[in-house]
Design a protein around this motif. Sequence first.
Motif, PDB file in Angstrom:
ATOM      1  N   SER A  25     152.050  81.919  31.795  1.00 21.71           N
ATOM      2  CA  SER A  25     152.999  81.566  30.741  1.00 21.71           C
ATOM      3  C   SER A  25     153.589  82.812  30.100  1.00 21.71           C
ATOM      4  O   SER A  25     154.706  82.794  29.605  1.00 21.71           O
ATOM      5  N   ASN A  26     152.866  83.931  30.121  1.00 21.28           N
ATOM      6  CA  ASN A  26     153.387  85.181  29.580  1.00 21.28           C
ATOM      7  C   ASN A  26     154.310  85.895  30.559  1.00 21.28           C
ATOM      8  O   ASN A  26     155.008  86.814  30.172  1.00 21.28           O
ATOM      9  N   LEU A  27     154.311  85.499  31.826  1.00 19.86           N
ATOM     10  CA  LEU A  27     155.184  86.124  32.807  1.00 19.86           C
ATOM     11  C   LEU A  27     156.626  85.678  32.660  1.00 19.86           C
ATOM     12  O   LEU A  27     157.534  86.353  33.121  1.00 19.86           O
ATOM     13  N   GLN A  28     156.848  84.539  32.051  1.00 17.63           N
ATOM     14  CA  GLN A  28     158.203  84.040  31.875  1.00 17.63           C
ATOM     15  C   GLN A  28     158.947  84.975  30.927  1.00 17.63           C
ATOM     16  O   GLN A  28     158.510  85.218  29.810  1.00 17.63           O
ATOM     17  N   PRO A  29     160.063  85.566  31.385  1.00 21.54           N
ATOM     18  CA  PRO A  29     160.737  86.561  30.564  1.00 21.54           C
ATOM     19  C   PRO A  29     161.356  85.949  29.311  1.00 21.54           C
ATOM     20  O   PRO A  29     161.836  84.824  29.326  1.00 21.54           O
ATOM     21  N   LYS A  30     161.320  86.732  28.237  1.00 24.55           N
ATOM     22  CA  LYS A  30     161.969  86.316  27.000  1.00 24.55           C
ATOM     23  C   LYS A  30     163.422  86.769  27.074  1.00 24.55           C
ATOM     24  O   LYS A  30     163.697  87.950  27.276  1.00 24.55           O
ATOM     25  N   LEU A  31     164.335  85.846  26.945  1.00 25.80           N
ATOM     26  CA  LEU A  31     165.751  86.167  27.033  1.00 25.80           C
ATOM     27  C   LEU A  31     166.408  86.025  25.672  1.00 25.80           C
ATOM     28  O   LEU A  31     166.110  85.095  24.931  1.00 25.80           O
ATOM     29  N   GLU A  32     167.299  86.967  25.385  1.00 21.81           N
ATOM     30  CA  GLU A  32     168.127  86.817  24.203  1.00 21.81           C
ATOM     31  C   GLU A  32     169.269  85.882  24.560  1.00 21.81           C
ATOM     32  O   GLU A  32     169.750  85.871  25.695  1.00 21.81           O
ATOM     33  N   GLN A  33     169.698  85.128  23.594  1.00 25.90           N
ATOM     34  CA  GLN A  33     170.725  84.125  23.835  1.00 25.90           C
ATOM     35  C   GLN A  33     172.085  84.791  24.031  1.00 25.90           C
ATOM     36  O   GLN A  33     172.515  85.592  23.214  1.00 25.90           O
ATOM     37  N   PRO A  34     172.771  84.479  25.140  1.00 28.55           N
ATOM     38  CA  PRO A  34     174.130  84.979  25.312  1.00 28.55           C
ATOM     39  C   PRO A  34     175.045  84.414  24.220  1.00 28.55           C
ATOM     40  O   PRO A  34     174.762  83.368  23.640  1.00 28.55           O
ATOM     41  N   THR A  35     176.122  85.116  23.954  1.00 28.49           N
ATOM     42  CA  THR A  35     177.111  84.620  23.000  1.00 28.49           C
ATOM     43  C   THR A  35     178.383  84.260  23.756  1.00 28.49           C
ATOM     44  O   THR A  35     178.683  84.847  24.801  1.00 28.49           O
ATOM     45  N   MET A  72     176.528  74.668  34.157  1.00 33.53           N
ATOM     46  CA  MET A  72     176.754  74.701  32.715  1.00 33.53           C
ATOM     47  C   MET A  72     177.426  73.396  32.303  1.00 33.53           C
ATOM     48  O   MET A  72     178.313  72.893  32.988  1.00 33.53           O
ATOM     49  N   SER A  73     176.956  72.838  31.200  1.00 32.09           N
ATOM     50  CA  SER A  73     177.647  71.707  30.583  1.00 32.09           C
ATOM     51  C   SER A  73     178.091  72.178  29.205  1.00 32.09           C
ATOM     52  O   SER A  73     177.414  72.984  28.576  1.00 32.09           O
ATOM     53  N   TYR A  74     179.234  71.689  28.738  1.00 26.97           N
ATOM     54  CA  TYR A  74     179.805  72.227  27.513  1.00 26.97           C
ATOM     55  C   TYR A  74     180.637  71.171  26.802  1.00 26.97           C
ATOM     56  O   TYR A  74     181.147  70.232  27.402  1.00 26.97           O
ATOM     57  N   THR A  75     180.737  71.370  25.492  1.00 31.85           N
ATOM     58  CA  THR A  75     181.502  70.470  24.633  1.00 31.85           C
ATOM     59  C   THR A  75     182.229  71.304  23.593  1.00 31.85           C
ATOM     60  O   THR A  75     181.651  72.248  23.047  1.00 31.85           O
ATOM     61  N   ILE A  76     183.479  70.954  23.342  1.00 30.75           N
ATOM     62  CA  ILE A  76     184.245  71.589  22.276  1.00 30.75           C
ATOM     63  C   ILE A  76     184.595  70.502  21.271  1.00 30.75           C
ATOM     64  O   ILE A  76     185.156  69.464  21.634  1.00 30.75           O
ATOM     65  N   ALA A 135     177.034  74.621  24.539  1.00 29.25           N
ATOM     66  CA  ALA A 135     176.874  74.667  25.993  1.00 29.25           C
ATOM     67  C   ALA A 135     175.397  74.737  26.342  1.00 29.25           C
ATOM     68  O   ALA A 135     174.580  75.233  25.570  1.00 29.25           O
ATOM     69  N   LYS A 136     175.098  74.217  27.506  1.00 27.79           N
ATOM     70  CA  LYS A 136     173.758  74.362  28.085  1.00 27.79           C
ATOM     71  C   LYS A 136     173.938  75.170  29.356  1.00 27.79           C
ATOM     72  O   LYS A 136     174.672  74.766  30.269  1.00 27.79           O
ATOM     73  N   ALA A 145     166.486  76.696  30.549  1.00 28.07           N
ATOM     74  CA  ALA A 145     167.893  76.543  30.192  1.00 28.07           C
ATOM     75  C   ALA A 145     168.099  77.051  28.767  1.00 28.07           C
ATOM     76  O   ALA A 145     167.206  76.936  27.922  1.00 28.07           O
ATOM     77  N   LEU A 146     169.256  77.636  28.527  1.00 24.70           N
ATOM     78  CA  LEU A 146     169.591  78.122  27.193  1.00 24.70           C
ATOM     79  C   LEU A 146     170.672  77.239  26.599  1.00 24.70           C
ATOM     80  O   LEU A 146     171.607  76.842  27.292  1.00 24.70           O
ATOM     81  N   ARG A 147     170.534  76.942  25.338  1.00 27.93           N
ATOM     82  CA  ARG A 147     171.559  76.174  24.618  1.00 27.93           C
ATOM     83  C   ARG A 147     172.255  77.118  23.662  1.00 27.93           C
ATOM     84  O   ARG A 147     171.616  77.872  22.941  1.00 27.93           O
ATOM     85  N   ILE A 148     173.579  77.080  23.700  1.00 28.88           N
ATOM     86  CA  ILE A 148     174.401  77.963  22.877  1.00 28.88           C
ATOM     87  C   ILE A 148     175.241  77.093  21.953  1.00 28.88           C
ATOM     88  O   ILE A 148     175.824  76.091  22.381  1.00 28.88           O
ATOM     89  N   ASN A 149     175.304  77.473  20.696  1.00 34.57           N
ATOM     90  CA  ASN A 149     176.158  76.790  19.720  1.00 34.57           C
ATOM     91  C   ASN A 149     176.937  77.844  18.950  1.00 34.57           C
ATOM     92  O   ASN A 149     176.345  78.738  18.353  1.00 34.57           O
TER      93      ASN A 149
END
Length: 161
Positions: A25-35, A72-76, A135-136, A145-149
């Motif tokens: 579980s510690n091997l999974q990299p920590k990612l910063e959220q893209p903008t 990617m799925s996205y909503t505006i 977006a996901k 998966a990352l969720r961006i708002n």
Amino acid sequence: MTFVLNNQLRGLLLFFIGLILAGCSNLQPKLEQPTVKVAGLQLLPAQGFSQPIEVSLLIANPNDRDLHLRGMSYTIGIENFDVLSGVSDQLPTLMAYQETPVKVVVSANVLQLVRLIEHFGRNGVKENVNYNFSAKLDFSAWLPALRINEAGKIPLAAKKR
């Protein structure tokens, strides 16, 4: 005596399996959220009653590794009405420490557009209109998966001096 030894071995084996799972579980990299920035909109040729719109995005990857997107799925949304949405699996790699231009196609939700027009009819159109982009981003099976708002205001009227 064999029974006691088997229980001890079984307990030791379970302990090591637990250690291995905790380590994984510690091997999974920590990612910063893209903008994401919406850079532009362009109307595409109408398809029947549907009006597709191409949205130009700039996605900034603040991580030290390239991110390969599967989809990617996205909503505006405008004024809390989700009026445009879409999905895509034709996406470029998000290069490390770079902004990557991405073009996606959205389609309008006619019911939400009618509600938005009704909202503006009741409340009037203000100097600024609120928007939100969500977006996901779906990566490989090894990355979550990352969720961006993103949210902001679109100025509609020129500022008075």
